[in-house]
Design a protein around this motif. Structure first.
Motif, PDB file in Angstrom:
ATOM      1  N   UNK A 105       0.819  -1.220   0.000  1.00  0.00           N
ATOM      2  CA  UNK A 105       0.000   0.000   0.000  1.00  0.00           C
ATOM      3  C   UNK A 105       0.850   1.266   0.000  1.00  0.00           C
ATOM      4  N   UNK A 106       1.975   1.229   0.706  1.00  0.00           N
ATOM      5  CA  UNK A 106       2.845   2.405   0.756  1.00  0.00           C
ATOM      6  C   UNK A 106       3.419   2.729  -0.623  1.00  0.00           C
ATOM      7  N   UNK A 107       3.715   1.687  -1.391  1.00  0.00           N
ATOM      8  CA  UNK A 107       4.231   1.891  -2.752  1.00  0.00           C
ATOM      9  C   UNK A 107       3.113   2.340  -3.686  1.00  0.00           C
ATOM     10  N   UNK A 108       1.982   1.624  -3.622  1.00  0.00           N
ATOM     11  CA  UNK A 108       0.862   1.929  -4.521  1.00  0.00           C
ATOM     12  C   UNK A 108       0.310   3.327  -4.255  1.00  0.00           C
ATOM     13  N   UNK A 109       0.333   3.764  -2.976  1.00  0.00           N
ATOM     14  CA  UNK A 109      -0.221   5.072  -2.612  1.00  0.00           C
ATOM     15  C   UNK A 109       0.499   6.233  -3.296  1.00  0.00           C
ATOM     16  N   UNK A 110       1.739   6.025  -3.676  1.00  0.00           N
ATOM     17  CA  UNK A 110       2.474   7.081  -4.374  1.00  0.00           C
ATOM     18  C   UNK A 110       1.743   7.466  -5.662  1.00  0.00           C
ATOM     19  N   UNK A 111       1.063   6.501  -6.272  1.00  0.00           N
ATOM     20  CA  UNK A 111       0.300   6.755  -7.498  1.00  0.00           C
ATOM     21  C   UNK A 111      -1.163   7.050  -7.181  1.00  0.00           C
ATOM     22  N   UNK A 112      -1.776   6.201  -6.358  1.00  0.00           N
ATOM     23  CA  UNK A 112      -3.220   6.305  -6.154  1.00  0.00           C
ATOM     24  C   UNK A 112      -3.623   7.510  -5.311  1.00  0.00           C
ATOM     25  N   UNK A 113      -2.805   7.886  -4.339  1.00  0.00           N
ATOM     26  CA  UNK A 113      -3.180   9.019  -3.482  1.00  0.00           C
ATOM     27  C   UNK A 113      -3.288  10.324  -4.269  1.00  0.00           C
ATOM     28  N   UNK A 114      -2.276  10.700  -5.067  1.00  0.00           N
ATOM     29  CA  UNK A 114      -2.440  11.913  -5.883  1.00  0.00           C
ATOM     30  C   UNK A 114      -3.585  11.784  -6.893  1.00  0.00           C
ATOM     31  N   UNK A 115      -3.770  10.571  -7.441  1.00  0.00           N
ATOM     32  CA  UNK A 115      -4.820  10.367  -8.438  1.00  0.00           C
ATOM     33  C   UNK A 115      -6.198  10.598  -7.832  1.00  0.00           C
ATOM     34  N   UNK A 116      -6.466   9.965  -6.689  1.00  0.00           N
ATOM     35  CA  UNK A 116      -7.771  10.101  -6.044  1.00  0.00           C
ATOM     36  C   UNK A 116      -7.984  11.526  -5.529  1.00  0.00           C
ATOM     37  N   UNK A 117      -6.932  12.116  -4.960  1.00  0.00           N
ATOM     38  CA  UNK A 117      -7.052  13.486  -4.447  1.00  0.00           C
ATOM     39  C   UNK A 117      -7.326  14.470  -5.570  1.00  0.00           C
ATOM     40  N   UNK A 118      -6.613  14.352  -6.684  1.00  0.00           N
ATOM     41  CA  UNK A 118      -6.846  15.244  -7.815  1.00  0.00           C
ATOM     42  C   UNK A 118      -8.234  15.050  -8.407  1.00  0.00           C
ATOM     43  N   UNK A 119      -8.700  13.798  -8.441  1.00  0.00           N
ATOM     44  CA  UNK A 119     -10.054  13.537  -8.934  1.00  0.00           C
ATOM     45  C   UNK A 119     -11.086  14.215  -8.041  1.00  0.00           C
ATOM     46  N   UNK A 120     -10.873  14.135  -6.722  1.00  0.00           N
ATOM     47  CA  UNK A 120     -11.791  14.786  -5.784  1.00  0.00           C
ATOM     48  C   UNK A 120     -11.756  16.307  -5.942  1.00  0.00           C
ATOM     49  N   UNK A 121     -10.564  16.857  -6.136  1.00  0.00           N
ATOM     50  CA  UNK A 121     -10.444  18.308  -6.346  1.00  0.00           C
ATOM     51  C   UNK A 121     -11.172  18.723  -7.623  1.00  0.00           C
ATOM     52  N   UNK A 122     -11.067  17.888  -8.664  1.00  0.00           N
ATOM     53  CA  UNK A 122     -11.755  18.190  -9.927  1.00  0.00           C
ATOM     54  C   UNK A 122     -13.269  18.124  -9.754  1.00  0.00           C
ATOM     55  N   UNK A 123     -13.753  17.193  -8.940  1.00  0.00           N
ATOM     56  CA  UNK A 123     -15.193  17.039  -8.739  1.00  0.00           C
ATOM     57  C   UNK A 123     -15.761  18.157  -7.873  1.00  0.00           C
ATOM     58  N   UNK A 124     -15.097  18.458  -6.763  1.00  0.00           N
ATOM     59  CA  UNK A 124     -15.657  19.388  -5.783  1.00  0.00           C
ATOM     60  C   UNK A 124     -15.144  20.821  -5.941  1.00  0.00           C
ATOM     61  N   UNK A 125     -14.023  21.008  -6.618  1.00  0.00           N
ATOM     62  CA  UNK A 125     -13.466  22.326  -6.927  1.00  0.00           C
ATOM     63  C   UNK A 125     -13.427  23.261  -5.712  1.00  0.00           C
ATOM     64  N   UNK A 126     -12.705  22.852  -4.642  1.00  0.00           N
ATOM     65  CA  UNK A 126     -12.688  23.692  -3.436  1.00  0.00           C
ATOM     66  C   UNK A 126     -11.780  24.909  -3.552  1.00  0.00           C
TER      67      UNK A 126
END
Length: 293
Positions: A105-126
């Motif tokens: 998970x620590x390795x995979x999170x390097x990719x998935x964490x920015x991906x999911x966070x950016x997707x959320x930022x794109x959806x909610x536009x805070x």
């Protein structure tokens, strides 16, 4: 949060926690996946697919403001860590599997964490159109997540005796650091936290409880052994709140974004403990009835 704690204290605290995680890892922990492939695949699918989708649904259900919604998604994208391993040990899970899942998970999170966070930022536009984690910030995430882990693994490889002696002190120290950092985050942002705690308390408790339940029941329904399901439950249900706080405040630069992780970091300790007692009681009842898992 005060600048000194944000710029120095938080990264140092996270570094200690991730270094302690690395001290307990070897390359064999990654190879161990072959022994329980079903448990690993099920846990990863729950962690990377089900939880973000469930968190997105909870955010919509609770109608969180955009910045808090993104904060919840950032928390959902954060991997587990040493606290998950500790709870798994306390409630008789497969800690070796926990360690392997944490490593992956620590390795995979390097990719998935920015991906999911950016997707959320794109959806909610805070941030009114301002983009989130760009390439340079993804590198920061990489260094924050994996740098201390790799260093800890190198220490274990070069000085295994030292790593063994330091394992327990660093684990205890990591838990203390976790509590201190979250307490510091709460104290430093008390006013803004009080203004949002009523909004965040229920959703973080529900999210934690649902994550733990999914992490236990889905593997069991798919034929995973009970000890492995307990390990999966805590790995999926206990997120690295300090990592989410550090990324929110030092990488993205938003205190408000870190509030869900701050509230969750306090409450999840109690929710996970209660859940552990619940599934342990079930296991005792099952064994008393003469049923094997």
């Amino acid at each position: 949060m005060g600048s000194a704690l944000t710029t120095i204290g938080l990264p140092v605290a996270l570094g200690i926690i991730m270094f302690g995680l690395g001290l307990g890892l070897t390359l064999g922990d990654f190879a161990r996946v072959a022994r329980h492939p079903r448990a690993v695949v099920v846990a990863l699918v729950c962690q990377l697919v089900l939880l973000p989708a469930i968190c997105l649904g909870l955010v919509a259900l609770f109608q969180l403001p955009p910045v808090l919604a993104v904060g919840m998604m950032l928390l959902a994208a954060s991997p587990g860590g040493t606290v998950a391993n500790l709870y798994s040990h306390l409630f008789h899970g497969d800690v070796a599997l926990n360690i392997s899942l944490t490593a992956i998970n620590s390795v995979v999170a390097v990719v998935t964490l920015p991906l999911i966070t950016n997707l959320a930022i794109a959806i909610f536009d805070p941030f009114d159109g301002q983009l989130g984690l760009q390439a340079a910030k993804v590198v920061e995430v990489f260094l924050v997540v994996l740098g201390p882990v790799v260093l800890g693994m190198l220490v274990r490889r070069i000085r295994p005796g030292f790593a063994d002696r330091m394992d327990r002190p660093v684990r205890v120290g990591s838990l203390v650091v976790l509590v201190v950092v979250i307490a510091g985050a709460v104290a430093s942002n008390w006013a803004i936290l009080v203004a949002n705690v009523a909004t965040l308390a229920l959703i973080t408790v529900v999210f934690c409880a649902v994550s733990l339940t999914i992490g236990f029941l889905v593997p069991r329904m798919l034929g995973v052994g009970r000890r492995q399901a307990v390990a999966s439950s805590f790995e999926i249900g206990i997120h690295n709140a300090v990592l989410a706080i550090v990324i929110a405040q030092t990488v993205i630069g938003s205190v408000e974004l870190s509030l869900p992780a701050g509230v969750y970091g306090v409450l999840m300790l109690f929710v996970a403990g209660a859940f552990g007692l619940l599934i342990r009681e079930r296991g005792t009842t099952t064994r008393a009835a003469g049923t094997t898992a």
